[in-house]
Scaffold this motif. Structure first.
Motif, PDB file in Angstrom:
ATOM      1  N   GLY A 167      -5.467  10.478-146.295  1.00  0.00           N
ATOM      2  CA  GLY A 167      -7.085  10.483-145.412  1.00  0.00           C
ATOM      3  C   GLY A 167      -6.726   8.426-145.082  1.00  0.00           C
ATOM      4  N   GLU A 168      -6.149   8.185-145.977  1.00  0.00           N
ATOM      5  CA  GLU A 168      -6.203   6.365-145.833  1.00  0.00           C
ATOM      6  C   GLU A 168      -4.769   5.859-146.006  1.00  0.00           C
ATOM      7  OE1 GLU A 168      -7.419   3.877-149.013  1.00  0.00           O
ATOM      8  OE2 GLU A 168      -9.225   5.473-149.372  1.00  0.00           O
ATOM      9  N   ARG A 169      -5.383   4.919-144.816  1.00  0.00           N
ATOM     10  CA  ARG A 169      -4.083   3.986-143.768  1.00  0.00           C
ATOM     11  C   ARG A 169      -3.682   2.712-144.474  1.00  0.00           C
ATOM     12  NH1 ARG A 169      -7.025   6.004-137.953  1.00  0.00           N
ATOM     13  NH2 ARG A 169      -6.099   7.453-138.475  1.00  0.00           N
ATOM     14  N   VAL A 170      -2.861   2.290-144.613  1.00  0.00           N
ATOM     15  CA  VAL A 170      -2.532   0.681-144.520  1.00  0.00           C
ATOM     16  C   VAL A 170      -1.884   0.076-143.678  1.00  0.00           C
ATOM     17  CG1 VAL A 170      -0.997  -0.925-145.906  1.00  0.00           C
ATOM     18  CG2 VAL A 170      -2.350   1.958-146.790  1.00  0.00           C
ATOM     19  N   HIS A 188     -10.944  -3.111-145.743  1.00  0.00           N
ATOM     20  CA  HIS A 188     -11.799  -1.149-145.502  1.00  0.00           C
ATOM     21  C   HIS A 188     -12.166  -0.999-144.156  1.00  0.00           C
ATOM     22  CE1 HIS A 188     -14.369   1.617-147.189  1.00  0.00           C
ATOM     23  NE2 HIS A 188     -12.321   2.437-147.330  1.00  0.00           N
ATOM     24  N   LEU A 189     -12.080  -0.016-143.925  1.00  0.00           N
ATOM     25  CA  LEU A 189     -12.753   0.241-142.625  1.00  0.00           C
ATOM     26  C   LEU A 189     -13.327   1.754-142.416  1.00  0.00           C
ATOM     27  CD1 LEU A 189     -10.041  -1.381-141.827  1.00  0.00           C
ATOM     28  CD2 LEU A 189     -10.183  -0.338-139.285  1.00  0.00           C
ATOM     29  N   SER A 190     -14.047   2.410-143.513  1.00  0.00           N
ATOM     30  CA  SER A 190     -14.582   3.514-143.666  1.00  0.00           C
ATOM     31  C   SER A 190     -14.723   4.426-142.374  1.00  0.00           C
ATOM     32  CB  SER A 190     -16.599   3.180-144.487  1.00  0.00           C
ATOM     33  OG  SER A 190     -16.406   2.399-143.988  1.00  0.00           O
ATOM     34  N   ASP A 191     -14.791   3.266-141.247  1.00  0.00           N
ATOM     35  CA  ASP A 191     -15.227   4.267-139.932  1.00  0.00           C
ATOM     36  C   ASP A 191     -14.983   3.358-138.865  1.00  0.00           C
ATOM     37  OD1 ASP A 191     -17.894   3.148-139.006  1.00  0.00           O
ATOM     38  OD2 ASP A 191     -18.487   4.344-141.011  1.00  0.00           O
TER      39      ASP A 191
END
Length: 77
Positions: free
Chosen positions: A3-6, A42-45
């Motif tokens: 679920g992580e994106r870079v 950081h994008l949590s949504d």
């Protein structure tokens, strides 16, 4: 991690646009965009962006270069 994106960005204009998006309503400016700096968001949504670090050049400490030696474009700051 699942679920992580870079995102890796190499152009100051795109970095500045990401900062503007993450800073909506705060009045903060990106300031000078240094070459080879590390900027972490950081994008949590889709609506929650947090700037974790900005303009970090600490990875260059052992390289013998000064922070000011890495320029950026004339609109950087």
């Amino acid at each position: 991690m699942t679920g992580e994106r870079v995102v890796v960005v190499t152009h100051g204009g795109v970095i500045r646009a990401l900062h503007e998006r993450a800073s909506l309503g705060t009045g903060r400016r990106a300031g000078r965009i240094l070459n080879v700096s590390v900027n972490v968001l950081h994008l949590s949504d889709p609506d929650k962006w947090v700037i974790k670090s900005w303009g970090d050049v600490s990875h260059l400490n052992g390289a013998g270069y000064l922070d000011s030696g890495f320029g950026g474009d004339r609109t950087s700051g």
